[in-house]
Every structure is written in C-alpha cells, then in structure tokens.
Design an enzyme around this catalytic site. Structure first.
Site, PDB file in Angstrom:
ATOM      1  N   LYS A  21      26.041  65.431  68.092  1.00  0.00           N
ATOM      2  CA  LYS A  21      24.733  65.006  68.174  1.00  0.00           C
ATOM      3  C   LYS A  21      25.832  63.000  68.159  1.00  0.00           C
ATOM      4  CE  LYS A  21      22.130  66.374  65.396  1.00  0.00           C
ATOM      5  NZ  LYS A  21      22.417  67.325  64.611  1.00  0.00           N
ATOM      6  N   ASP A 152      15.024  73.668  60.281  1.00  0.00           N
ATOM      7  CA  ASP A 152      15.353  72.600  58.813  1.00  0.00           C
ATOM      8  C   ASP A 152      13.723  72.234  58.149  1.00  0.00           C
ATOM      9  OD1 ASP A 152      17.963  73.289  59.014  1.00  0.00           O
ATOM     10  OD2 ASP A 152      18.751  71.162  58.991  1.00  0.00           O
ATOM     11  N   THR A 192      23.527  83.390  75.385  1.00  0.00           N
ATOM     12  CA  THR A 192      22.758  82.273  75.820  1.00  0.00           C
ATOM     13  C   THR A 192      21.320  81.802  74.284  1.00  0.00           C
ATOM     14  OG1 THR A 192      20.862  82.807  77.235  1.00  0.00           O
ATOM     15  CG2 THR A 192      23.043  81.702  78.448  1.00  0.00           C
ATOM     16  N   THR A 195      20.453  79.425  71.942  1.00  0.00           N
ATOM     17  CA  THR A 195      19.769  78.229  72.962  1.00  0.00           C
ATOM     18  C   THR A 195      18.438  78.496  73.075  1.00  0.00           C
ATOM     19  OG1 THR A 195      22.448  77.573  73.454  1.00  0.00           O
ATOM     20  CG2 THR A 195      20.299  77.045  73.935  1.00  0.00           C
ATOM     21  N   CYS A 385      40.901  48.056  50.953  1.00  0.00           N
ATOM     22  CA  CYS A 385      40.641  47.951  49.897  1.00  0.00           C
ATOM     23  C   CYS A 385      40.992  48.106  48.220  1.00  0.00           C
ATOM     24  CB  CYS A 385      38.974  48.496  50.133  1.00  0.00           C
ATOM     25  SG  CYS A 385      38.105  47.441  48.866  1.00  0.00           S
ATOM     26  N   HIS A 511      38.076  46.091  54.972  1.00  0.00           N
ATOM     27  CA  HIS A 511      38.010  46.918  55.946  1.00  0.00           C
ATOM     28  C   HIS A 511      37.333  46.512  57.518  1.00  0.00           C
ATOM     29  CE1 HIS A 511      36.777  50.021  52.058  1.00  0.00           C
ATOM     30  NE2 HIS A 511      35.837  48.989  52.175  1.00  0.00           N
ATOM     31  N   GLU A 513      38.762  48.581  59.390  1.00  0.00           N
ATOM     32  CA  GLU A 513      38.709  49.883  60.526  1.00  0.00           C
ATOM     33  C   GLU A 513      37.335  50.214  61.172  1.00  0.00           C
ATOM     34  OE1 GLU A 513      38.710  49.508  57.116  1.00  0.00           O
ATOM     35  OE2 GLU A 513      38.125  50.594  56.081  1.00  0.00           O
TER      36      GLU A 513
END
Ligand code: GLN
Length: 534
Positions: A21, A152, A192, A195, A385, A511, A513
C-alpha cells in the site's frame, strides 16, 4: 497556493498485509506530482504505540525519522524518496497518538461533561488530523494510507472516519482499495473471490471503493477484470492490474500505463495543470534495471534477517548505484555471528563495508571486528550512528591502545568511555521520543573528505541517538589520524569522523539514509559506492 479545494485520496488494503500500500500510495502521489499538483502523503497506523520509536525493528522494520524529529513508520521513507520532499510529524498518525490527545482533552475538561466515545470523539480527532494537512492550503491533494487490512478490529475507527469524510467532503474524496488476486497452480487460474470478499467487508463498514488495484503475479484477463467490476460495483476501467515488478520504482510507470492517474483525475473532477513529466524517473528506472556493473557491499548489523530493518539504507544504495551506473549487491552480515578470527573469511570479496545503526551491546564486537578489517585492509567503509561509534571504539582499542575502550551504552564501567551519554540525556528516564531526534546543522572542515563529498561547508542531517563522541579524547584521536571532519556548530559535537590516508573511511553520527531520494541520491552513499567500485 493551490487554486482548488484540496482533494483526499484514501488507500486501503484487503486480503492480506504486505501488498505494498505504501508503494502504491507513493506511486499515485508521484504521478500526480509529475502532472504539476502539490501532493502529500500521510500514514494512519492502527496500533496503540504513540509512535514506532519504541518498537523493536523485528516487529516493525525500520523507524524512519523526519526533519522535525518525528519517529515514524518506514512508509514515510518511501513517500520522501518518491516525492523528494520532506514529511513531518503530521504525516504519521497512530491510534496511540489519537487516544492520547483525546484523553488529554478529556482531562482538561474540554468535552464539557459529555461521555467521550469512539464516535464522534475519536473519529473527530482522526478526521481533524487528516484534514489538517489539507487545511493549510499547501496541497492540492492529500493521500492517506490506512495501515492494516480491512476487517481488522483496530482499523475500524479509521474506516468509519473515511466513511464520514466521504459524505462531508462530497465529491472530494476518492477511495482506492488494494487487494490480491492469487494464482492457483493446481487449476491454472487467477481467483477473484478474496477481492470480492474484501470489498464486501469494506461495504459492511459503509465504504464503497472507487478504484480497485489488484496485486497479481500473472497478467489478468479482460474477463477477470469485468468480473471484479461486476461484483464490486466499479466500472471496468477502475479495475487496475498491478503486476509484480523487479523494482518498486517501476510501479509509478506501470500505474501510468494502466491510466491510474488519469482515472483518479476524472473521478475527482480535476484537470492536470500540465503534461506529465516523468522522464527523469524513467531514466532512473532504466539505470536500476540495466546496470553496467555490480559492486558488492557488506551491510553489518544485528537485524539483518529482516531487511526492512534497514530499508532506507538499502534504498539509498539503489539510488547511489544508479548514480554510478551500477547495481549494489548487499551482502547481509549478522554482526553477532561475526567472530574476530573468521572476519577475513566472512568479509572476503566485499568491495565496501557499511556498519549499521543500532542499540545495545548485542553484536557490537562483530561490528568492531568488521571495522578493523576495513581499516587495516583499505576497504571503503561507512559507519552510520552506532557504526560510527564502533569505528571510534575500534580506533581507540587498536590504534591508540586504550584498553577496553567502549561506549558507556555497552560498558558503563569502561576505563575509556570514548563514546558517552550526551549531557542533556543524563536526566531523561522516559523512552519514547526522548533521543536527540531530527535535523541538526553540521559544519564541515576544510580539506576533508566530507567537505569534498558534500561540496559545501554547512549541512543539515537527521539524528536519532543518545550517545556521542567524548571530546576529551578528540585531540588524541586527531593526532593519530582520526579526524572529526564535521562538527555541530552550536554544541561542538563530533558529527563525522574520517581517517587520513584511507581511501574512504567515514563514520557519521547522523543518518544520511533518511535523506536519499531518487532525484537526489545522497552524496555520501554516491561517493562510498564510487570508492567501492574503484
Ligand atoms: N545506540 C547509539 C546511541 O543511542 C546509536 C543509535 C543509532 O545507531 N541510531 O547513541
């Protein structure tokens, strides 16, 4: 300033978690941004922790840190890497945070004696935080990813808030639902039903999705899409196929081919301010997919079984690889299993070694051995770090002969606390959100590797730590060849150390990154990879 009223796109997920997502949300945002809209993305996390800062990486992967020092979900890293723009505390909301503010209001008496309930008080707080991003007039579109899977118990208040917003913001809300279409080998069919069930679940909660994105391994037939459309009350064009691809950075291109951005605009009654411009993105994806060479870099850490624990680092290597026309193959090395006597064997063949951030003593000696190997064998090294702190410890022990040199995090009684708790951390007992967090300035010294890498003298980088280089040892270190090439201009804290006479040996307290994006690969990673290639 956008001339239109902010539109809200919600991304929900069904069938199973880990469908991507975050990547779909970031891809939609990327396409809309590439059309000239101002866009931001927000993540709603249904867990009760106030933020993921206190979560073990095994639970939740990397904790991503924003400019303003929020400890957030790793999806915010995707958002920044895709959009090349910063997110903030407002971009990550958890159930813990929502309840915390509602309960604080209740204690202050703000509810004037009313019974405080999930509906309307919790849902109002959720809606307020969603609309907040749109209300400042900065964004044409706010994309909100709802964590978890539809059905959920935990995510119910979020779906309910979405249901209410669909009515309140009539015509300005769009729901994109991501599901999975499994392929059954036994019958040779894509199915399907999952879904259909997950859309039914959303409908039970009062929400009709507008667009369905189907994750699939196989190409989907027109008939299958028709069937999904029929059972799920959407038109056939709004059933979008999302096939597995080699790199997540291909997803925006694939979604564009499926006309997802066009369909979104039509449904939200928007016209594109300009032609879509994704040429640079395409060039980047081409480089990622067709590298000219490969370079092998070891990532030494204690959570390497779960690659998501180092998400921003591995993504930074993809960006830096593309910038160097190569692919960075990461060799995942467990610091706890690295014994001094096997280091040469375990690390043989690596062209670069990165020692990762971390907390606590577990695996620390393995990290120190890896650094010693990199230092003595002139292998390009980047320590982030805790990785930087270990480089300081290693140099103290093996070059300066400081017996049992250590960080007081690992050994409170060390005779040589070369890394020590920061002064302003000494009184702190609470764990959540109390580290030195977010962006701080760092001044780079002349004639240093750091300065030539960054090509500027003042930088801002993000932090997440409690311990620091003990400046009582600084002179000793510098005289022996380990230089503090970057310092915080206000506090004198050593932010970067580097070794004279080594081709690339850099440790950073911050950091880097968190700052690397597709469009702006981080210079430290780019130069580290370049050094590894040479
Ligand atoms: N544990 C170290 C500290 O708190 C390093 C933290 C990190 O690597 N992010 O200073």
């Amino acid at each position: 300033m956008p001339s239109l009223q902010t539109r809200y796109i919600f991304v929900t997920g069904g069938v199973t978690s880990s469908l991507g997502k975050g990547v779909i949300s970031a891809s939609v945002a990327k396409l809309l941004q590439a059309r000239g809209f101002s866009v931001t993305i927000q993540k709603l996390d249904p867990y009760i922790n106030v933020d993921p800062g206190t979560l073990n990486p095994y639970e939740h992967g990397e904790c991503y840190v924003t400019e303003d020092g929020a400890e957030t979900d790793l999806d915010l890293g995707h958002y920044e890497r895709f959009l090349n723009q910063p997110t903030s505390q407002a971009n990550n909301i958890t159930t813990g945070r929502v309840y915390q503010s509602v309960i604080e209001k209740e204690r202050r008496g703000d509810y004037l004696g009313k019974t405080v309930q999930i509906i309307p008080h919790i849902t109002d707080e959720i809606k307020r935080r969603i609309k907040l991003l749109g209300s400042k007039g900065k964004f044409d579109l706010v994309i909100t990813e709802i964590g978890g899977t539809v059905g959920d118990i935990e995510s119910l208040p979020y779906i309910e808030s979405l249901r209410q917003l669909k009515w309140e913001l009539d015509g300005r809300v769009l729901v994109l639902h991501l599901t999975l279409v499994p392929f059954l080998n036994a019958t040779g069919e894509s199915k399907t039903k999952p879904t259909q069930h997950s859309v039914k679940m959303l409908l039970e909660e009062g929400v009709q999705p507008d667009i369905l994105v189907l994750r699939t391994e196989k190409q989907l037939s027109r008939d299958l899409k028709k069937k999904v459309a029929l059972f799920c009350n959407v038109n056939e064009r709004s059933v979008i196929e999302s096939r597995d691809v080699r790199t997540i950075y291909e997803v925006p291109l694939l979604m564009h081919e499926e006309h997802l951005d066009q369909i979104i605009l039509e449904k939200l009654n928007l016209t594109s301010p300009g032609q879509i411009n994704i040429r640079k993105w395409r060039d980047f994806v081409e480089k990622v997919k067709h590298p000219k060479k490969t370079v092998k870099i070891g990532l030494v850490g204690k959570y390497v079984e779960l690659h998501d624990a180092y998400k921003s680092i591995s993504e930074s290597f993809i960006h830096a690889g593309a910038a160097n026309n190569c692919r960075v193959e990461i060799s995942w090395i467990h610091s706890e299993k690295l014994e001094e006597e096997d280091v040469a064997h375990e690390l043989a063949g690596l062209q670069g070694i990165l020692v990762a951030p971390g907390f606590g003593y577990r695996g620390i000696e393995g990290k120190i051995s890896a650094i010693r190997y990199a230092r003595e064998n002139h292998i390009p090294f980047l320590g982030i770090c805790l990785g930087m702190q270990c480089a300081v410890i290693e140099f103290g022990r093996h070059v300066l002969n400081l017996q049992r040199a250590n960080s007081t995090e690992m050994d409170a009684k060390t005779p040589h606390p070369v890394i020590d708790l920061m002064e302003d951390q000494k009184e702190i007992t609470e764990k959540g959100g109390t580290m030195r967090l977010g962006a701080y300035a760092c001044r780079l010294k002349k004639n240093t590797l750091a300065r030539s890498v960054y090509q500027t003298d003042l930088i801002q980088e993000r932090h997440r730590h409690r311990y620091e280089f003990n400046n009582n040892y600084l002179q000793l270190y510098e005289e022996a060849g380990m230089k503090a090439s970057g310092m915080n201009p206000d506090t004198g804290l050593a932010e970067i150390v580097e070794l004279k006479g080594h081709k690339f040996f850099v440790g950073v307290q911050f950091h880097p990154e968190y700052h690397s994006t597709v469009i702006r690969p981080h210079p430290l990673f780019v130069h580290f990879v370049k050094a590894a290639l040479e």
